[in-house]
Design a protein around this motif. Structure first.
Motif, PDB file in Angstrom:
ATOM      1  N   GLU A  98      36.952  49.426  30.317  1.00  0.00           N
ATOM      2  CA  GLU A  98      37.827  49.833  31.417  1.00  0.00           C
ATOM      3  C   GLU A  98      37.630  48.885  32.589  1.00  0.00           C
ATOM      4  O   GLU A  98      36.575  48.280  32.742  1.00  0.00           O
ATOM      5  CB  GLU A  98      37.541  51.269  31.860  1.00  0.00           C
ATOM      6  N   THR A  99      38.687  48.765  33.390  1.00  0.00           N
ATOM      7  CA  THR A  99      38.611  47.950  34.601  1.00  0.00           C
ATOM      8  C   THR A  99      39.384  48.642  35.717  1.00  0.00           C
ATOM      9  O   THR A  99      40.240  49.489  35.472  1.00  0.00           O
ATOM     10  CB  THR A  99      39.210  46.541  34.391  1.00  0.00           C
ATOM     11  N   ASN A 100      39.066  48.242  36.941  1.00  0.00           N
ATOM     12  CA  ASN A 100      39.758  48.746  38.123  1.00  0.00           C
ATOM     13  C   ASN A 100      39.837  47.612  39.128  1.00  0.00           C
ATOM     14  O   ASN A 100      38.846  46.921  39.368  1.00  0.00           O
ATOM     15  CB  ASN A 100      38.990  49.929  38.715  1.00  0.00           C
ATOM     16  N   MET A 101      41.017  47.418  39.703  1.00  0.00           N
ATOM     17  CA  MET A 101      41.235  46.320  40.646  1.00  0.00           C
ATOM     18  C   MET A 101      41.790  46.881  41.946  1.00  0.00           C
ATOM     19  O   MET A 101      42.704  47.712  41.916  1.00  0.00           O
ATOM     20  CB  MET A 101      42.233  45.334  40.033  1.00  0.00           C
ATOM     21  N   SER A 102      41.247  46.439  43.063  1.00  0.00           N
ATOM     22  CA  SER A 102      41.772  46.791  44.381  1.00  0.00           C
ATOM     23  C   SER A 102      42.110  45.507  45.117  1.00  0.00           C
ATOM     24  O   SER A 102      41.264  44.619  45.268  1.00  0.00           O
ATOM     25  CB  SER A 102      40.729  47.573  45.191  1.00  0.00           C
ATOM     26  N   GLY A 162      48.669  39.597  39.056  1.00  0.00           N
ATOM     27  CA  GLY A 162      48.185  39.234  37.727  1.00  0.00           C
ATOM     28  C   GLY A 162      47.328  37.981  37.737  1.00  0.00           C
ATOM     29  O   GLY A 162      46.378  37.868  36.967  1.00  0.00           O
ATOM     30  N   ALA A 163      47.646  37.036  38.614  1.00  0.00           N
ATOM     31  CA  ALA A 163      46.839  35.813  38.715  1.00  0.00           C
ATOM     32  C   ALA A 163      45.459  36.139  39.275  1.00  0.00           C
ATOM     33  O   ALA A 163      44.438  35.651  38.776  1.00  0.00           O
ATOM     34  CB  ALA A 163      47.544  34.780  39.590  1.00  0.00           C
ATOM     35  N   ILE A 164      45.420  36.989  40.305  1.00  0.00           N
ATOM     36  CA  ILE A 164      44.142  37.368  40.907  1.00  0.00           C
ATOM     37  C   ILE A 164      43.334  38.219  39.925  1.00  0.00           C
ATOM     38  O   ILE A 164      42.126  38.041  39.775  1.00  0.00           O
ATOM     39  CB  ILE A 164      44.367  38.105  42.242  1.00  0.00           C
ATOM     40  N   TYR A 165      44.018  39.119  39.226  1.00  0.00           N
ATOM     41  CA  TYR A 165      43.351  39.934  38.209  1.00  0.00           C
ATOM     42  C   TYR A 165      42.754  39.024  37.127  1.00  0.00           C
ATOM     43  O   TYR A 165      41.623  39.239  36.678  1.00  0.00           O
ATOM     44  CB  TYR A 165      44.319  40.935  37.581  1.00  0.00           C
ATOM     45  N   SER A 166      43.506  38.020  36.703  1.00  0.00           N
ATOM     46  CA  SER A 166      43.020  37.105  35.664  1.00  0.00           C
ATOM     47  C   SER A 166      41.752  36.391  36.093  1.00  0.00           C
ATOM     48  O   SER A 166      40.835  36.203  35.290  1.00  0.00           O
ATOM     49  CB  SER A 166      44.099  36.086  35.299  1.00  0.00           C
ATOM     50  N   LEU A 167      41.687  35.984  37.368  1.00  0.00           N
ATOM     51  CA  LEU A 167      40.479  35.344  37.876  1.00  0.00           C
ATOM     52  C   LEU A 167      39.294  36.307  37.808  1.00  0.00           C
ATOM     53  O   LEU A 167      38.215  35.959  37.317  1.00  0.00           O
ATOM     54  CB  LEU A 167      40.700  34.876  39.316  1.00  0.00           C
ATOM     55  N   ALA A 168      39.492  37.534  38.287  1.00  0.00           N
ATOM     56  CA  ALA A 168      38.417  38.532  38.266  1.00  0.00           C
ATOM     57  C   ALA A 168      38.000  38.850  36.835  1.00  0.00           C
ATOM     58  O   ALA A 168      36.805  38.951  36.531  1.00  0.00           O
ATOM     59  CB  ALA A 168      38.879  39.805  38.978  1.00  0.00           C
ATOM     60  N   ASP A 169      38.975  38.995  35.955  1.00  0.00           N
ATOM     61  CA  ASP A 169      38.691  39.319  34.558  1.00  0.00           C
ATOM     62  C   ASP A 169      37.930  38.189  33.869  1.00  0.00           C
ATOM     63  O   ASP A 169      37.053  38.440  33.041  1.00  0.00           O
ATOM     64  CB  ASP A 169      39.998  39.624  33.827  1.00  0.00           C
ATOM     65  N   ALA A 170      38.238  36.955  34.225  1.00  0.00           N
ATOM     66  CA  ALA A 170      37.527  35.810  33.639  1.00  0.00           C
ATOM     67  C   ALA A 170      36.054  35.826  34.056  1.00  0.00           C
ATOM     68  O   ALA A 170      35.160  35.575  33.240  1.00  0.00           O
ATOM     69  CB  ALA A 170      38.193  34.507  34.066  1.00  0.00           C
ATOM     70  N   ALA A 171      35.795  36.140  35.326  1.00  0.00           N
ATOM     71  CA  ALA A 171      34.405  36.229  35.792  1.00  0.00           C
ATOM     72  C   ALA A 171      33.690  37.394  35.121  1.00  0.00           C
ATOM     73  O   ALA A 171      32.515  37.286  34.745  1.00  0.00           O
ATOM     74  CB  ALA A 171      34.375  36.369  37.317  1.00  0.00           C
ATOM     75  N   PHE A 172      34.385  38.505  34.971  1.00  0.00           N
ATOM     76  CA  PHE A 172      33.876  39.698  34.270  1.00  0.00           C
ATOM     77  C   PHE A 172      33.495  39.337  32.840  1.00  0.00           C
ATOM     78  O   PHE A 172      32.398  39.646  32.364  1.00  0.00           O
ATOM     79  CB  PHE A 172      34.967  40.757  34.326  1.00  0.00           C
ATOM     80  N   ALA A 173      34.390  38.651  32.139  1.00  0.00           N
ATOM     81  CA  ALA A 173      34.127  38.258  30.748  1.00  0.00           C
ATOM     82  C   ALA A 173      32.943  37.306  30.656  1.00  0.00           C
ATOM     83  O   ALA A 173      32.089  37.446  29.776  1.00  0.00           O
ATOM     84  CB  ALA A 173      35.381  37.627  30.144  1.00  0.00           C
ATOM     85  N   ALA A 174      32.889  36.336  31.564  1.00  0.00           N
ATOM     86  CA  ALA A 174      31.796  35.367  31.533  1.00  0.00           C
ATOM     87  C   ALA A 174      30.453  36.049  31.780  1.00  0.00           C
ATOM     88  O   ALA A 174      29.488  35.829  31.033  1.00  0.00           O
ATOM     89  CB  ALA A 174      32.039  34.278  32.574  1.00  0.00           C
ATOM     90  N   ALA A 181      42.073  27.857  31.134  1.00  0.00           N
ATOM     91  CA  ALA A 181      42.497  26.462  31.294  1.00  0.00           C
ATOM     92  C   ALA A 181      43.960  26.390  31.714  1.00  0.00           C
ATOM     93  O   ALA A 181      44.325  25.594  32.596  1.00  0.00           O
ATOM     94  CB  ALA A 181      42.273  25.694  29.991  1.00  0.00           C
ATOM     95  N   MET A 182      44.811  27.224  31.128  1.00  0.00           N
ATOM     96  CA  MET A 182      46.232  27.223  31.469  1.00  0.00           C
ATOM     97  C   MET A 182      46.449  27.583  32.943  1.00  0.00           C
ATOM     98  O   MET A 182      47.271  26.985  33.625  1.00  0.00           O
ATOM     99  CB  MET A 182      46.994  28.203  30.584  1.00  0.00           C
ATOM    100  N   LEU A 183      45.681  28.554  33.443  1.00  0.00           N
ATOM    101  CA  LEU A 183      45.831  28.996  34.836  1.00  0.00           C
ATOM    102  C   LEU A 183      45.090  28.101  35.833  1.00  0.00           C
ATOM    103  O   LEU A 183      45.377  28.138  37.026  1.00  0.00           O
ATOM    104  CB  LEU A 183      45.324  30.430  34.995  1.00  0.00           C
ATOM    105  N   GLY A 184      44.131  27.331  35.344  1.00  0.00           N
ATOM    106  CA  GLY A 184      43.336  26.500  36.241  1.00  0.00           C
ATOM    107  C   GLY A 184      42.079  27.190  36.740  1.00  0.00           C
ATOM    108  O   GLY A 184      41.497  26.779  37.748  1.00  0.00           O
ATOM    109  N   ILE A 185      41.629  28.231  36.038  1.00  0.00           N
ATOM    110  CA  ILE A 185      40.405  28.943  36.405  1.00  0.00           C
ATOM    111  C   ILE A 185      39.213  28.138  35.901  1.00  0.00           C
ATOM    112  O   ILE A 185      39.160  27.772  34.728  1.00  0.00           O
ATOM    113  CB  ILE A 185      40.386  30.365  35.804  1.00  0.00           C
ATOM    114  N   MET A 201      52.255  30.534  41.024  1.00  0.00           N
ATOM    115  CA  MET A 201      51.520  31.800  40.908  1.00  0.00           C
ATOM    116  C   MET A 201      52.044  32.856  41.881  1.00  0.00           C
ATOM    117  O   MET A 201      51.503  33.952  41.954  1.00  0.00           O
ATOM    118  CB  MET A 201      50.028  31.582  41.162  1.00  0.00           C
ATOM    119  N   LEU A 202      53.095  32.521  42.625  1.00  0.00           N
ATOM    120  CA  LEU A 202      53.623  33.442  43.626  1.00  0.00           C
ATOM    121  C   LEU A 202      54.582  34.441  42.997  1.00  0.00           C
ATOM    122  O   LEU A 202      55.277  34.135  42.034  1.00  0.00           O
ATOM    123  CB  LEU A 202      54.338  32.670  44.736  1.00  0.00           C
ATOM    124  N   ASN A 203      54.637  35.627  43.601  1.00  0.00           N
ATOM    125  CA  ASN A 203      55.611  36.636  43.177  1.00  0.00           C
ATOM    126  C   ASN A 203      56.868  36.502  44.040  1.00  0.00           C
ATOM    127  O   ASN A 203      56.974  35.588  44.865  1.00  0.00           O
ATOM    128  CB  ASN A 203      55.002  38.043  43.261  1.00  0.00           C
TER     129      ASN A 203
END
Length: 132
Positions: free
Chosen positions: A78-82, A53-65, A19-23, A43-45
């Motif tokens: 474990e996780t891996n992000m490309s 980290g923002a993109i990872y958070s989106l992927a991780d949220a889908a993974f968790a769901a 909710a904080m990130l808007g996912i 969300m920019l670096n």
């Protein structure tokens, strides 16, 4: 595909970090989930591109769901992000998670992060499932 209990969907949708990130949860099925995030200026670096980290958070949220969609508690092992491509501010990213393997107490998930038709990142993760 059987219908998921409303309680499972509500639990996943009530994630305060998302909710904080808007996912936002778009779709949820057994072993699958689709989440979306629109990239904002905050969300920019320092390069002016979306922070990994923002993109990872989106992927991780889908993974968790997806991994918790069966109604059984699942936690990451474990996780891996490309990261494949950068995107512009205002782009809506979509994370599409799919269960690729389940055996007893572990399961594996593959998540594509797309902007429109373009794949911008990939994520793989394994979970431990608290089953009897």
């Amino acid at each position: 595909m059987s219908e998921l209990p409303e309680e499972t969907r509500e639990r996943i949708e009530s994630d305060p970090y998302c909710a904080m990130l808007g996912i936002e949860l778009v779709e949820l099925g057994e072993g699958t989930a689709t989440m979306e995030l629109t990239v904002t200026e905050d969300m920019l670096n320092f390069h002016g591109t979306p922070h990994g980290g923002a993109i990872y958070s989106l992927a991780d949220a889908a993974f968790a769901a997806a991994s918790n969609s069966h109604g059984t508690t699942a936690v990451a092992l474990e996780t891996n992000m490309s990261y494949l491509e950068a995107v512009e501010t205002g782009t809506t990213l979509r994370a599409e998670a799919e269960e690729s393997h389940m055996a007893g107490r572990t399961a594996e998930y593959s998540i594509d992060i797309v902007a429109g038709e373009d794949r911008v990142a990939t994520f793989r993760g394994r979970v431990y499932r608290f089953v009897d």
